[in-house]
Design an enzyme around this catalytic site. Structure first.
Site, PDB file in Angstrom:
ATOM      1  N   GLN A   1      66.233 -72.575  -1.416  1.00  0.00           N
ATOM      2  CA  GLN A   1      67.530 -72.997  -1.931  1.00  0.00           C
ATOM      3  C   GLN A   1      67.655 -72.808  -3.440  1.00  0.00           C
ATOM      4  O   GLN A   1      66.720 -73.062  -4.203  1.00  0.00           O
ATOM      5  CB  GLN A   1      67.776 -74.468  -1.547  1.00  0.00           C
ATOM      6  CG  GLN A   1      67.819 -74.634  -0.040  1.00  0.00           C
ATOM      7  CD  GLN A   1      68.208 -76.017   0.446  1.00  0.00           C
ATOM      8  OE1 GLN A   1      67.708 -76.442   1.471  1.00  0.00           O
ATOM      9  NE2 GLN A   1      69.093 -76.712  -0.240  1.00  0.00           N
TER      10      GLN A   1
ATOM     11  N   LYS B   1      69.881 -83.629   7.235  1.00  0.00           N
ATOM     12  CA  LYS B   1      71.283 -83.223   7.397  1.00  0.00           C
ATOM     13  C   LYS B   1      71.448 -82.052   8.369  1.00  0.00           C
ATOM     14  O   LYS B   1      72.481 -81.922   9.018  1.00  0.00           O
ATOM     15  CB  LYS B   1      71.871 -82.804   6.040  1.00  0.00           C
ATOM     16  CG  LYS B   1      72.240 -83.953   5.136  1.00  0.00           C
ATOM     17  CD  LYS B   1      72.737 -83.406   3.785  1.00  0.00           C
ATOM     18  CE  LYS B   1      73.126 -84.511   2.833  1.00  0.00           C
ATOM     19  NZ  LYS B   1      73.461 -83.958   1.488  1.00  0.00           N
TER      20      LYS B   1
ATOM     21  N   HIS C   1      71.522 -69.516  -1.341  1.00  0.00           N
ATOM     22  CA  HIS C   1      70.464 -70.084  -0.513  1.00  0.00           C
ATOM     23  C   HIS C   1      70.023 -69.031   0.495  1.00  0.00           C
ATOM     24  O   HIS C   1      70.838 -68.248   0.990  1.00  0.00           O
ATOM     25  CB  HIS C   1      70.979 -71.278   0.282  1.00  0.00           C
ATOM     26  CG  HIS C   1      71.256 -72.504  -0.530  1.00  0.00           C
ATOM     27  ND1 HIS C   1      70.885 -72.653  -1.839  1.00  0.00           N
ATOM     28  CD2 HIS C   1      71.864 -73.671  -0.177  1.00  0.00           C
ATOM     29  CE1 HIS C   1      71.262 -73.857  -2.261  1.00  0.00           C
ATOM     30  NE2 HIS C   1      71.859 -74.483  -1.271  1.00  0.00           N
TER      31      HIS C   1
ATOM     32  N   ARG D   1      86.928 -79.314 -12.412  1.00  0.00           N
ATOM     33  CA  ARG D   1      86.175 -78.572 -13.441  1.00  0.00           C
ATOM     34  C   ARG D   1      84.676 -78.597 -13.186  1.00  0.00           C
ATOM     35  O   ARG D   1      83.892 -78.031 -13.943  1.00  0.00           O
ATOM     36  CB  ARG D   1      86.510 -79.088 -14.836  1.00  0.00           C
ATOM     37  CG  ARG D   1      85.848 -80.389 -15.198  1.00  0.00           C
ATOM     38  CD  ARG D   1      86.213 -80.804 -16.615  1.00  0.00           C
ATOM     39  NE  ARG D   1      85.590 -82.072 -16.926  1.00  0.00           N
ATOM     40  CZ  ARG D   1      84.676 -82.257 -17.878  1.00  0.00           C
ATOM     41  NH1 ARG D   1      84.286 -81.244 -18.614  1.00  0.00           N
ATOM     42  NH2 ARG D   1      84.169 -83.444 -18.092  1.00  0.00           N
TER      43      ARG D   1
ATOM     44  N   CYS E   1      75.691 -77.419   2.207  1.00  0.00           N
ATOM     45  CA  CYS E   1      75.686 -75.958   2.008  1.00  0.00           C
ATOM     46  C   CYS E   1      74.712 -75.214   2.937  1.00  0.00           C
ATOM     47  O   CYS E   1      75.059 -74.175   3.506  1.00  0.00           O
ATOM     48  CB  CYS E   1      75.381 -75.636   0.550  1.00  0.00           C
ATOM     49  SG  CYS E   1      74.052 -76.629  -0.127  1.00  0.00           S
TER      50      CYS E   1
ATOM     51  N   GLN F   1      84.628 -84.174  -6.696  1.00  0.00           N
ATOM     52  CA  GLN F   1      84.112 -84.976  -7.797  1.00  0.00           C
ATOM     53  C   GLN F   1      82.709 -85.521  -7.529  1.00  0.00           C
ATOM     54  O   GLN F   1      81.935 -85.699  -8.447  1.00  0.00           O
ATOM     55  CB  GLN F   1      85.084 -86.131  -8.066  1.00  0.00           C
ATOM     56  CG  GLN F   1      84.729 -87.004  -9.241  1.00  0.00           C
ATOM     57  CD  GLN F   1      84.824 -86.238 -10.559  1.00  0.00           C
ATOM     58  OE1 GLN F   1      85.488 -85.217 -10.643  1.00  0.00           O
ATOM     59  NE2 GLN F   1      84.151 -86.713 -11.577  1.00  0.00           N
TER      60      GLN F   1
ATOM     61  N   MET G   1      81.250 -77.734 -10.713  1.00  0.00           N
ATOM     62  CA  MET G   1      80.832 -76.416 -10.214  1.00  0.00           C
ATOM     63  C   MET G   1      81.596 -76.016  -8.952  1.00  0.00           C
ATOM     64  O   MET G   1      82.129 -74.925  -8.852  1.00  0.00           O
ATOM     65  CB  MET G   1      79.330 -76.429  -9.959  1.00  0.00           C
ATOM     66  CG  MET G   1      78.702 -75.137 -10.353  1.00  0.00           C
ATOM     67  SD  MET G   1      76.943 -75.246 -10.483  1.00  0.00           S
ATOM     68  CE  MET G   1      76.516 -76.600  -9.481  1.00  0.00           C
ATOM     69  N   VAL G   2      81.652 -76.924  -7.974  1.00  0.00           N
ATOM     70  CA  VAL G   2      82.359 -76.608  -6.731  1.00  0.00           C
ATOM     71  C   VAL G   2      83.854 -76.475  -7.012  1.00  0.00           C
ATOM     72  O   VAL G   2      84.506 -75.523  -6.568  1.00  0.00           O
ATOM     73  CB  VAL G   2      82.106 -77.700  -5.665  1.00  0.00           C
ATOM     74  CG1 VAL G   2      82.922 -77.425  -4.413  1.00  0.00           C
ATOM     75  CG2 VAL G   2      80.629 -77.775  -5.322  1.00  0.00           C
TER      76      VAL G   2
ATOM     77  N   THR H   1      88.366 -87.968 -14.305  1.00  0.00           N
ATOM     78  CA  THR H   1      87.766 -89.303 -14.451  1.00  0.00           C
ATOM     79  C   THR H   1      87.423 -89.561 -15.914  1.00  0.00           C
ATOM     80  O   THR H   1      87.243 -90.696 -16.309  1.00  0.00           O
ATOM     81  CB  THR H   1      86.457 -89.418 -13.618  1.00  0.00           C
ATOM     82  OG1 THR H   1      85.531 -88.432 -14.071  1.00  0.00           O
ATOM     83  CG2 THR H   1      86.721 -89.242 -12.137  1.00  0.00           C
ATOM     84  N   SER H   2      87.327 -88.465 -16.704  1.00  0.00           N
ATOM     85  CA  SER H   2      86.822 -88.620 -18.080  1.00  0.00           C
ATOM     86  C   SER H   2      87.880 -88.416 -19.153  1.00  0.00           C
ATOM     87  O   SER H   2      87.754 -88.974 -20.232  1.00  0.00           O
ATOM     88  CB  SER H   2      85.670 -87.633 -18.321  1.00  0.00           C
ATOM     89  OG  SER H   2      86.117 -86.320 -18.082  1.00  0.00           O
TER      90      SER H   2
ATOM     91  N   ARG I   1      63.326 -75.746  -2.853  1.00  0.00           N
ATOM     92  CA  ARG I   1      64.091 -75.191  -3.978  1.00  0.00           C
ATOM     93  C   ARG I   1      63.313 -74.036  -4.574  1.00  0.00           C
ATOM     94  O   ARG I   1      62.091 -74.147  -4.788  1.00  0.00           O
ATOM     95  CB  ARG I   1      64.277 -76.287  -5.039  1.00  0.00           C
ATOM     96  CG  ARG I   1      65.133 -75.886  -6.212  1.00  0.00           C
ATOM     97  CD  ARG I   1      66.617 -76.029  -5.979  1.00  0.00           C
ATOM     98  NE  ARG I   1      67.030 -77.394  -5.704  1.00  0.00           N
ATOM     99  CZ  ARG I   1      68.095 -77.718  -4.955  1.00  0.00           C
ATOM    100  NH1 ARG I   1      68.839 -76.771  -4.407  1.00  0.00           N
ATOM    101  NH2 ARG I   1      68.415 -78.982  -4.732  1.00  0.00           N
TER     102      ARG I   1
END
Ligand code: NAP
Length: 363
Positions: free
Chosen positions: A161, A238, A268, A9, A134, A72, A11-12, A36-37, A261
């Site tokens: 980005q 990265k 991006h 649930r 990304c 997650q 974004m990704v 997890t919640s 950003r």
């Protein structure tokens, strides 16, 4: 195929589910959704009826599944993955987070670039597959055709980005910042007065910056992630490390630049300087880029085409990766510049994972 989804649930994860539904990827899958919640709560219906959420920290429940996809986040991966492997679990772990990317036994997946290597790794027994950062995925989606010629000596990339790369809260805050500016300024005022109103809004204590840390609307933030050695940010670090792991080259392709950003929502963009080892005509460069895979598109270097097809606004929600502003630079005939854009929630995050699951099922 039985498969567990953790982080579905976020974004990704929600873009992954959206794409899997659109491509009817759930047919033939037996999914378990974890949380997890709120374990025990209602999970998503992906065409198999109502589901109940399993506990994402329950190693026994996870360990019963042959395939687990986690969107997650790194903290979850770092706490659950080693424990699951130590318990003897030898299933396939697919992850969007960066935590395992550089592990020797993990493969970075971006199949239009390394599809053959992914299939080989699966047959050779690799069990951990991770999506790339990304900006790295989008850079390679745009330029892999040229890189594969072997004529690229180095790349410098200056990124633009989107807020989505920082997270859902940051996207919401960007819009709140825009609204704040809109509600405290008058576009009908004289230009200097309007400028003063906007500048005052950006510096006002009531301007919302809790998630982004600074005004992004009406500004740009040349810092993403934390400081690493040599003055680079981790996002900048990265680029070379992940791209070279993904490309599995014998010699390192140097890649460096400044990651910034900007106030785009989910695409991006990158302005790249490419050093070739020999002069190349624009037609040849375009042909190499265009020929790499079906999703890359070369945009003619005209104002009309550029503004219509080479912007974050034009690319949002699309799998097309446009590359334009291509020209040899005045620095020398073996220097090229280009501008490329991509949806960072699609090719930058969810799509390589979705396509990996397809490859896994076909293997
Ligand atoms: P995210 O949106 O923050 O979601 C992560 C988890 O937060 C969810 O699975 C959910 O877990 C929990 N959550 C708490 N409140 C929520 C809410 N109101 N709405 C939705 N979820 C909520 O994380 P993400 O941006 O998808 O990133 C996941 C991982 O992918 C990270 O490691 C990130 O670095 C990596 N990644 C992100 C991007 C990107 O563009 N964002 C790109 C590539 C890789 P529960 O359901 O268990 O509560």
């Amino acid at each position: 195929m039985r498969i567990g989804f953790v982080g579905w649930r976020g974004m990704v994860g929600s873009v992954l589910l959206q794409r899997m539904l659109a491509e009817q990827d759930f047919q033939g899958l037996e999914p378990t959704f974890f949380s997890t919640s709120s374990p025990g709560g209602p999970g998503p219906d992906v065409g198999h009826g109502a589901t109940v959420l399993a506990d994402a920290t329950n190693l026994e429940a996870l360990g019963r599944l042959p395939v687990i996809v986690s969107c997650q986040g790194g903290d979850y991966t770092k706490s659950v993955y080693p424990a699951l492997r130590s318990s003897g679990w030898s299933g396939i772990w697919v992850d969007a987070a960066s935590a395992l990317r550089l592990d020797a036994d993990a493969m970075i997946v971006l199949d239009p670039v390394n599809g053959t290597e992914i299939r080989d790794a699966l047959h050779a027994g690799t069990r951990t597959f991770v999506g790339a950062n990304c900006t790295v995925s989008l850079l390679l989606m745009g330029l892999i055709g040229l890189i594969r010629t072997g004529h690229v000596q180095w790349i410098s990339t200056m990124t633009y980005q989107a807020a989505s790369g920082a997270g859902a809260r940051q996207m919401a805050e960007l819009v709140a910042q825009m609204r704040h500016i809109g509600s405290t300024s008058d576009p009908n005022a004289a230009a200097l007065e309007l400028d003063r109103q906007v500048a005052d809004a950006l510096l006002s204590p009531s301007f919302p910056t809790a998630a982004l840390g600074a005004p992004l609307a009406g500004s740009a933030l040349p810092w993403i992630d934390r400081l690493v050695e040599g003055g680079q940010t981790r996002e900048e670090w990265k680029a070379q490390v992940e791209a070279n792991k993904l490309l599995a080259r014998d010699t390192v392709l140097p890649i460096d630049g400044v990651c910034v950003r900007i106030g785009a929502m989910r695409c991006h963009a990158q302005a790249v300087t490419i050093k070739l080892d020999r002069p190349m005509s624009p037609a040849e460069v375009a042909e190499h880029i265009r020929g790499a895979h079906p999703w890359v598109e070369v945009v003619p270097n005209t104002p009309e085409d550029t503004l219509a097809r080479l912007t974050p606004a034009a690319t949002a929600g699309s799998l097309t990766v446009p590359v334009g502003r291509l020209r040899p630079m005045t620095l020398g005939p073996d220097f090229y510049t280009a501008f490329t854009v991509g949806d960072q929630l699609l090719w930058g995050a969810a799509e390589p994972l979705r396509r990996f699951l397809r490859i896994l099922r076909e293997s």
